[in-house]
Design a protein around this motif. Structure first.
Motif, PDB file in Angstrom:
ATOM      1  N   UNK A 161      10.873  -7.441  -2.652  1.00 19.19           N
ATOM      2  CA  UNK A 161      10.919  -6.161  -1.928  1.00 19.19           C
ATOM      3  C   UNK A 161       9.527  -5.543  -1.896  1.00 19.19           C
ATOM      4  N   UNK A 162       9.184  -4.937  -0.743  1.00 20.16           N
ATOM      5  CA  UNK A 162       7.818  -4.420  -0.568  1.00 20.16           C
ATOM      6  C   UNK A 162       7.682  -2.948  -0.958  1.00 20.16           C
ATOM      7  N   UNK A 163       8.841  -2.237  -1.065  1.00 16.53           N
ATOM      8  CA  UNK A 163       8.766  -0.804  -1.420  1.00 16.53           C
ATOM      9  C   UNK A 163      10.152  -0.292  -1.788  1.00 16.53           C
ATOM     10  N   UNK A 184       9.744   1.835 -13.273  1.00 16.12           N
ATOM     11  CA  UNK A 184      10.419   0.550 -13.046  1.00 16.12           C
ATOM     12  C   UNK A 184       9.763  -0.200 -11.878  1.00 16.12           C
ATOM     13  N   UNK A 185       9.459   0.529 -10.811  1.00 14.74           N
ATOM     14  CA  UNK A 185       8.865  -0.118  -9.632  1.00 14.74           C
ATOM     15  C   UNK A 185       7.409  -0.507  -9.893  1.00 14.74           C
ATOM     16  N   UNK A 186       6.672   0.369 -10.564  1.00 13.38           N
ATOM     17  CA  UNK A 186       5.250   0.094 -10.796  1.00 13.38           C
ATOM     18  C   UNK A 186       5.030  -1.057 -11.771  1.00 13.38           C
ATOM     19  N   UNK A 187       6.003  -1.268 -12.677  1.00  8.74           N
ATOM     20  CA  UNK A 187       5.893  -2.447 -13.561  1.00  8.74           C
ATOM     21  C   UNK A 187       5.795  -3.724 -12.727  1.00  8.74           C
ATOM     22  N   UNK A 188       6.365  -3.662 -11.504  1.00 10.00           N
ATOM     23  CA  UNK A 188       6.344  -4.834 -10.614  1.00 10.00           C
ATOM     24  C   UNK A 188       5.340  -4.649  -9.466  1.00 10.00           C
ATOM     25  N   UNK A 189       4.499  -3.634  -9.572  1.00 10.51           N
ATOM     26  CA  UNK A 189       3.506  -3.305  -8.524  1.00 10.51           C
ATOM     27  C   UNK A 189       4.138  -3.021  -7.168  1.00 10.51           C
ATOM     28  N   UNK A 190       5.349  -2.476  -7.191  1.00  8.59           N
ATOM     29  CA  UNK A 190       6.026  -2.108  -5.938  1.00  8.59           C
ATOM     30  C   UNK A 190       5.828  -0.605  -5.706  1.00  8.59           C
ATOM     31  N   UNK A 191       5.303  -0.205  -4.546  1.00  7.44           N
ATOM     32  CA  UNK A 191       5.097   1.231  -4.299  1.00  7.44           C
ATOM     33  C   UNK A 191       6.406   1.998  -4.124  1.00  7.44           C
TER      34      UNK A 191
END
Ligand SMILES: Cc1ncc(COP(=O)(O)O)c(C=O)c1O
Length: 489
Positions: A161-163, A184-191
């Motif tokens: 997923x991109x965002x 949670x999202x930033x751990x995966x570098x997802x904006x």
């Protein structure tokens, strides 16, 4: 520069005071060429600053002067790295966020109860929505936000997923644990991009939910016009640099924005920012005080109920904005729509919204004790007027299954379609949006496969008299589907 300054508004005043002879648009030329009745009503002041992007006034598409300075002050006030002014509301800012982070075929994680601008941008981008079911409040019949746990599950299931898009706070003023979702999202570098249409004020008072920028989100589309004291259509797009690029945002924003930007609207953003930054805490403090007092008094009115902090019990309902008065009228034996109409006819009061069970009233910087007293008095009279019909009513809130997506909403939007009887449509691909209120969650979006279960869900809601929204055929006897390609023999 200081937050006391308003560079854009000041430049407009300075320009107007020079009284230049205008040989440029707008053709009404300070109102002189305008219909006299309209000119007299709105007044010459606003018309004299209804100007265009001539050099002294900068250009929203490529700000280098006073707009740049005003945006810089706004970024400082909102705690962002960069702020874009939007004169196309938060709808325009949401579309900019989405078209910045996803392209054709990219996945984006979104709550199922998103605003239509989110789905419009997903269609335009050709992206694939991965839906998260929001939490449902069966007592009030509304949908809340999404939990951090469900975002984590979605990211684990769709690591490409991109965002992630979050609505914070919701229209009804409830906020998820945004900080946790961002982590949670930033751990995966997802904006993380935030629909903050109802949260311009939250940064300016610590009794309100955390703002998107404070939570570390990457972008937030924020309606200054809704609760921040600027003119209708004015919003900001706040950005934290790192996972998103300012240059990319600027070019997408420019693609979606009119070249004839309204300077009165832009100037009202500049001034609203000053008011929020300089006096926001004090003004919002008063709104909170008024709203808390109103909530207490409403909860003493027979058969009425106003939602408060007792509703906060999960990471989807983690915090709330007390200035939103969500008032349930169902135990009065009337619908929210009837309450809205009664208040209009009998008290000259206009509410923010009504649904089957509730009305929503908002207390803002523009209210005083006088308006709150008028509202309480009207609600007391309404309660007496319907007292004989009052009884405890069970709310009929059921959640539809989220159907499988067979093609991107964009492909469905551009496909050939046909109408067919709803009862025969299982297995076909829907090409329209269909939702039931409450809780306002889409049953189908374009591209989803119609199932027997969802047809039954629609029928059950129609039989219960709940309003179905969106279909071309309001009776929903027929539904628009993607045209079947029959084999040729
Ligand atoms: C949740 C949500 N997002 C976005 C919007 C769009 O905001 P605007 O009217 O500023 O375009 C709205 C408008 O009501 C909204 O309720």
């Amino acid at each position: 520069m200081s937050q006391l300054e308003t560079p854009l508004f000041d430049a407009l005043l300075k320009h107007r005071n020079r009284q230049p002879i205008q040989f440029h648009i707008p053709g009404h030329k300070k109102g002189q060429g305008m219909d006299p009745a309209f000119r007299e009503f709105v007044g010459d002041n606003v018309l004299s600053i209804d100007l265009i992007n001539i050099a002294p006034l900068d250009d929203l598409h490529s700000p280098k002067g006073v707009i740049k300075e005003a945006q810089k002050l706004a970024a400082e006030a909102f705690g962002a790295d960069h702020t874009f002014f939007s004169i196309q509301g938060t709808s325009g800012a949401i579309m900019t966020m989405i078209l910045t982070v996803v392209g054709p075929g990219d996945k984006i994680i979104v709550p199922r109860n998103v605003h239509k601008s989110t789905m419009s941008a997903i269609v335009l981008a050709g992206a694939i929505p991965i839906f998260i079911a929001p939490e449902i409040d069966t007592e009030y019949g509304i949908s809340h936000g999404i939990s951090a746990e469900s975002v984590e599950r979605a990211l684990n299931t769709y690591p490409d997923a991109k965002a992630v898009l979050v609505i914070n706070p919701t229209y009804y003023g409830f906020a998820a644990d945004l900080k946790k979702i961002v982590d949670v999202a930033h751990e995966r570098s997802v904006p993380v991009i935030v629909d903050e249409a109802h949260g311009v004020h939250i940064k300016f008072h610590d009794e309100l939910p955390i703002s998107a920028m404070e939570a570390g989100a990457d972008m937030a589309a924020t309606s200054v016009h809704k609760l921040g004291g600027s003119m209708t259509q004015s919003s900001v797009l706040n950005v934290r640099e790192g996972l998103v690029s300012i240059n990319r945002i600027q070019s997408v924003f420019s693609m979606l924005t009119t070249t004839s930007t309204s300077y009165p609207i832009l100037a009202s953003l500049d001034c609203a920012r000053r008011q929020l930054a300089v006096n926001g805490h004090e003004l919002i403090d008063e709104s909170i005080r008024l709203a808390k007092d109103a909530r207490k008094r409403i909860n003493k009115i027979p058969h009425l109920k106003c939602a408060g902090r007792e509703k906060l019990n999960s990471s989807a309902t983690y915090d709330m904005d007390p200035t939103k008065l969500l008032i349930s009228v169902k135990d009065l034996g009337i619908t929210g729509h009837q309450a809205e109409e009664w208040l209009r006819q009998n008290a000259n009061i206009e509410v923010e919204l009504s649904d089957l069970y509730n009305i929503l009233c908002i207390i803002t910087l523009g209210d005083t004790k006088k308006e709150v007293n008028l509202l309480i008095n009207a609600l007391q009279r309404m309660s007496q007027a319907f007292d004989s019909e009052a009884s405890i009513v069970e709310s009929l809130v059921r959640v539809p299954d989220i159907p499988a997506l067979a093609m991107s909403p964009r492909n469905a939007f551009y496909s050939q379609t046909e109408m067919m009887p709803l009862k025969d449509s299982a297995g076909y691909i829907c090409s329209e949006f269909i939702m039931v209120y409450p809780p306002g969650i889409p049953i189908f979006i374009p591209g989803e496969i119609i199932t027997e279960e969802n047809i039954k869900y629609i029928q059950m809601n129609i039989d219960a008299g709940l309003p179905v929204q969106g279909p071309e055929d309001p009776s929903l006897k027929t539904i628009r589907v993607i045209k079947e390609r029959k084999p040729i023999f």
